[in-house]
Design an enzyme around this catalytic site. Structure first.
Site, short mmCIF file in Angstrom:
data_model
loop_
_atom_site.label_atom_id
_atom_site.label_comp_id
_atom_site.label_asym_id
_atom_site.label_seq_id
_atom_site.Cartn_x
_atom_site.Cartn_y
_atom_site.Cartn_z
N HIS A 414 0.50 -1.35 0.02
CA HIS A 414 -0.13 0.07 0.35
C HIS A 414 1.00 1.64 0.09
O HIS A 414 1.63 1.69 1.29
CB HIS A 414 -1.19 0.15 1.09
CG HIS A 414 -2.17 -1.26 1.45
ND1 HIS A 414 -2.78 -1.45 2.62
CD2 HIS A 414 -2.72 -1.84 0.87
CE1 HIS A 414 -4.19 -2.50 2.26
NE2 HIS A 414 -3.63 -2.57 0.69
N HIS A 483 6.79 1.65 5.36
CA HIS A 483 7.82 3.19 4.75
C HIS A 483 7.45 4.53 5.53
O HIS A 483 6.81 4.57 4.66
CB HIS A 483 8.69 2.56 3.59
CG HIS A 483 9.46 0.91 3.99
ND1 HIS A 483 10.09 0.88 2.51
CD2 HIS A 483 9.23 0.32 4.25
CE1 HIS A 483 11.03 -0.19 2.70
NE2 HIS A 483 10.46 -0.86 3.50
N GLU A 484 8.85 5.08 5.73
CA GLU A 484 8.78 6.89 5.53
C GLU A 484 7.98 6.97 6.80
O GLU A 484 7.16 7.63 6.31
CB GLU A 484 8.07 6.98 3.94
CG GLU A 484 9.54 6.70 2.81
CD GLU A 484 8.93 5.57 2.07
OE1 GLU A 484 10.26 5.48 1.74
OE2 GLU A 484 7.83 5.23 1.86
N GLU A 502 10.76 0.97 7.82
CA GLU A 502 12.34 1.60 6.98
C GLU A 502 13.01 3.22 8.14
O GLU A 502 13.75 2.69 8.33
CB GLU A 502 12.28 1.95 5.82
CG GLU A 502 13.18 2.57 5.00
CD GLU A 502 12.35 3.27 3.32
OE1 GLU A 502 13.05 3.23 2.34
OE2 GLU A 502 11.69 3.78 3.15
N GLU A 508 18.13 0.89 -1.06
CA GLU A 508 17.77 1.72 -1.96
C GLU A 508 18.09 2.16 -2.98
O GLU A 508 18.68 2.34 -4.05
CB GLU A 508 15.87 1.66 -1.83
CG GLU A 508 15.86 2.46 -1.20
CD GLU A 508 14.57 2.93 -0.63
OE1 GLU A 508 13.32 2.00 -0.74
OE2 GLU A 508 13.84 3.92 -0.40
C1 NOJ Z 1 10.12 4.70 -1.21
C2 NOJ Z 1 10.05 2.97 -0.27
O1 NOJ Z 1 11.06 2.46 0.64
C3 NOJ Z 1 10.66 1.65 -1.42
O2 NOJ Z 1 10.72 0.53 -0.76
C4 NOJ Z 1 9.37 1.52 -2.16
O3 NOJ Z 1 9.71 0.48 -3.20
C5 NOJ Z 1 8.78 2.97 -3.17
N1 NOJ Z 1 9.01 4.03 -2.30
C6 NOJ Z 1 7.71 2.32 -4.14
O4 NOJ Z 1 6.61 2.47 -3.15
CA CA Z 2 12.49 4.71 1.51
#
Ligand code: NOJ
Ligand code: CA
Length: 704
Positions: A414, A483-484, A502, A508
């Site tokens: 999501h 994440h974020e 994260e 990444e």
């Molecule tokens: C940032 C996330 O850290 C990453 O894992 C994800 O692939 C992209 N956003 C897209 O949602």
């Molecule tokens: Ca990220």
């Protein structure tokens, strides 16, 4: 395993007692916390083995529209408690955690006609302290708005600090190492690869803040149990070496909207002369409330692969088409021309499911499965994803049956693109969709500027959003990897379905930016991971990106062996084998380590560590006899003589060692490695060579 001693000593003082100071020492007499009210102002200070660590530091609040609550106090009463309990983790770095502290609670009351009261609670452990404010129910304070919290941390000198710039929306920075006096957070503006930044000012840093004094004392400042309150940043007084809390604001510049009775998160100070003890500290978990989820049988630590890295390296795309300016409402996706590079197809997902089943992975994450990726961030628009409509080439029903047949779980994705209002409106439907198709874990994402507009990732409204999501998920037996999101504060103790997040600069960034310097992973455990597990996504074997496109200069700033070691040094109950199946198939011998390494542990021993330099961690698997070691270094090559005395008594082990080769180097020769086997026991010593930017991973399996 449960042992608890509680003693209660209460002192009640009249209004004349307020110039006295109060002390509480830690259970093993290592730390001493002192408190006093002087000239009506509350102060605390901290010493370790008779040496001052934190000098007298002020406490209190500024409020909107009403008098501050910081300089008109007398002590009403104080109470002391002692607590000692050993509790069992649902999952973690160790199965059992001892929570042993002494507590001082000070009840303050204002010296005025309409006095307000404030309690401050200190918990003193041998390896640090936590303190928090409690606002009791009272006539003269009911609803109130905090415009700033005034907690100070007055340090004893110009310590070395490992810091990232204070920013209410992002933690995706590399770390700077400098004296406190040399902190210049304006460097944050140079990080053009970070999507959304809200830098505060030159002299603000984030927590967890790691520091080291000239005498070699390690100090870590963070917070625990961040609920219904904004995240804390720190302003640095570079002349007096004093830090002060700075809370993330909302659109009006206000910090927290509260109603009595209520309490703030804990402010934590972890301190030891050994860096290893900072990593081993369990204070932050201990300051959180116990697990709230009764039935935890559905919560599973797990390893996963996913349609993910291939988008980050440009091999495939999240978006199905190359349309721009898409409005979800008017689209008939069956008529849209595909771009031919879409990653999340039924066929490609089956390839990952097969791979996961063959190699014993629990789950497959699929990003880019749902409509909306054509135009998903940058425009601060509210309608982006609906979380229930797959692209035409992703057959969710077929895949859910296929995954089930293969004994593999699918992990939902999501990405909210920070349109959080949209996500909250749709979350019930989205979670029901997951349950219908057998998904029991979701990776959430918050890329972009927050809607409600003016809120920040770290502001009180968003903190409450993250809590709402994890509670709602718990009700539906869903595990979360965010994440974020805000950096963790130990809440996985209370909500063990919050498996990972994260909330820092992950692997990444090595795929598409200047990347993470080799020291990055030696600092993260001392900073970001102090609050909880990180979904760092290790395991990249194809280190250089010119493999995908000869013009690409990006590369992972690590040797291949170091990518293996990260599974041990960077704890998470949810670990990704992040590279493409095709790349793992090129290196079956080293891939074996990722297949073998557990994600849940009985016991952890930090064998050697220094922030910014190296970390060597040994862990014993939960419900098993094998031990594992991960060793990593920064850009400097290092040699270590390791004592294996952590191994179990009277057992012989076969050690399989995944090592850098003699001439490995993160820059010029990152993919060179060697695998060695030897027989060892707890009296053995081994020599480890870590290449520049390198590492080592070792499996110890007992045999007769
Ligand atoms: C940032 C996330 O850290 C990453 O894992 C994800 O692939 C992209 N956003 C897209 O949602
Ligand atoms: Ca990220």
């Amino acid at each position: 395993m449960k042992k608890m001693i509680i003693t209660l000593i209460a002192f009640y003082f009249g209004q004349f007692a307020y110039s006295q100071s109060y002390e509480v020492t830690s259970p093993g007499n290592v730390l001493k916390l002192s408190f006093k009210v002087e000239n009506a102002i509350p102060y605390y200070w901290l010493s370790r083995k008779n040496k001052v660590v934190i000098k007298p530091s002020r406490l209190g609040f500024l409020f909107n529209d009403v008098e501050p609550l910081n300089g008109n106090f007398k002590i009403k009463s104080t109470t002391q408690n002692a607590f000692d309990e050993t509790w069992t983790q649902v999952w973690g770095e160790q199965k059992f955690v001892r929570n042993n502290y002494k507590e001082l609670k000070v009840s303050l009351i204002e010296d005025s006609k309409l006095p307000r009261s404030l309690d401050i609670v200190f918990r003193v452990f041998d390896d640090g302290i936590g303190f928090r404010y409690e606002f009791p129910v009272q006539d003269n304070l009911q609803y109130f708005v905090i415009s700033e919290e005034l907690s100070e941390f007055a340090l004893t000198g110009n310590h070395k600090a490992f810091w990232i710039p204070g920013d209410y929306d992002s933690q995706e920075y590399t770390y700077s190492t400098s004296k406190l006096s040399e902190i210049d957070a304006s460097i944050g503006s140079k990080f053009s690869e970070i999507e959304v930044k809200s830098l505060i000012d030159d002299n603000f840093v984030q927590t967890p803040l790691m520091m080291k004094t000239e005498e070699g004392l390690h100090i870590n400042i963070h917070e625990a149990a961040l609920l219904d309150y904004p995240a804390m940043h720190l302003t640095v007084d570079k002349k007096n070496y004093k830090l002060q809390s700075q809370l993330a604001p909302d659109a009006y510049g206000n910090k927290a909207y509260l109603q009595t009775p209520c309490k703030t998160p804990w402010r934590t100070i972890i301190v030891s002369d050994r860096a290893e003890d900072i990593l081993a500290s369990k204070i932050i978990l201990n300051l959180n409330e116990p697990n709230k989820i009764e039935d935890v049988s559905w919560i599973r630590p797990q390893k996963y692969v996913g349609i993910w890295w291939e988008m980050h390296v440009g091999y495939s795309t999240w978006n199905y088409s190359d349309l721009k300016n898409v409005t979800l409402k008017d689209m008939d996706w069956n008529t849209v021309k595909p771009n031919g590079k879409h990653g999340a197809t039924t066929q490609r997902t089956k390839r990952y499911i097969d791979f996961a089943a063959e190699h014993g992975f629990d789950a497959v994450l699929v990003e880019g499965w749902n409509v909306g990726w054509e135009d998903w961030f940058g425009n601060w628009k509210e309608e982006v994803f609906d979380f229930v409509t797959p692209y035409p080439d992703f057959n969710v029903e077929e895949l859910s049956n296929y995954a089930k047949k293969k004994g593999v779980k699918l992990i939902m994705h999501h990405e909210t693109s920070s349109s959080v209002t949209n996500y909250e409106r749709r979350i019930d439907e989205a979670f029901n969709f997951m349950k219908k198709y057998g998904y029991d874990a979701v990776k959430t994402g918050y890329v972009g500027k927050i809607i409600p507009r003016g809120e920040h990732h770290d502001s009180q409204w968003m903190i409450n959003h993250f809590t709402r999501v994890v509670e709602k998920a718990a009700d539906k037996n869903i595990m979360i990897n965010s994440h974020e999101s805000v950096r963790p504060t130990g809440l996985s103790r209370t909500y063990p379905n919050w498996l990972s997040s994260e909330a820092a600069r992950g692997n990444e960034f090595n795929a598409w930016s200047i990347g993470n310097p080799p020291e990055h992973e030696t600092i993260l455990p001392f900073t970001r991971l102090m609050g909880g597990p990180m979904d760092y996504t290790p395991g990249i074997f194809q280190i250089k990106m010119d493999y995908y496109d000869k013009n690409k200069k990006e590369h992972v700033h690590s040797t291949l062996a170091k990518q293996l070691a990260l599974y041990v040094t960077m704890y998470s109950p949810l670990q990704m084998a992040a590279d493409l199946p095709e790349n793992y198939e090129r290196f079956p011998d080293v891939f074996q380590f990722i297949k073998d390494v557990p994600v849940d542990w009985h016991e952890t021993k930090i064998l050697a560590a220094e922030p910014g330099d190296y970390i060597i961690t040994a862990r014993k698997e939960r419900d098993g006899e094998n031990w594992f070691i991960g060793a990593i270094t920064d850009e400097q090559g290092r040699e270590f003589n390791l004592n294996l005395d952590f191994l179990d008594e009277d057992k012989n082990y076969s050690a399989t060692m995944y090592l850098d080769s003699e001439n490995s180097d993160w820059k010029d020769n990152p993919m060179s490695y060697q695998i060695k086997s030897m027989q060892v026991d707890k009296n053995s010593k081994i020599k480890l060579h870590l290449a520049p930017g390198g590492g080592a991973a070792i499996t110890f399996a007992p045999h007769d």
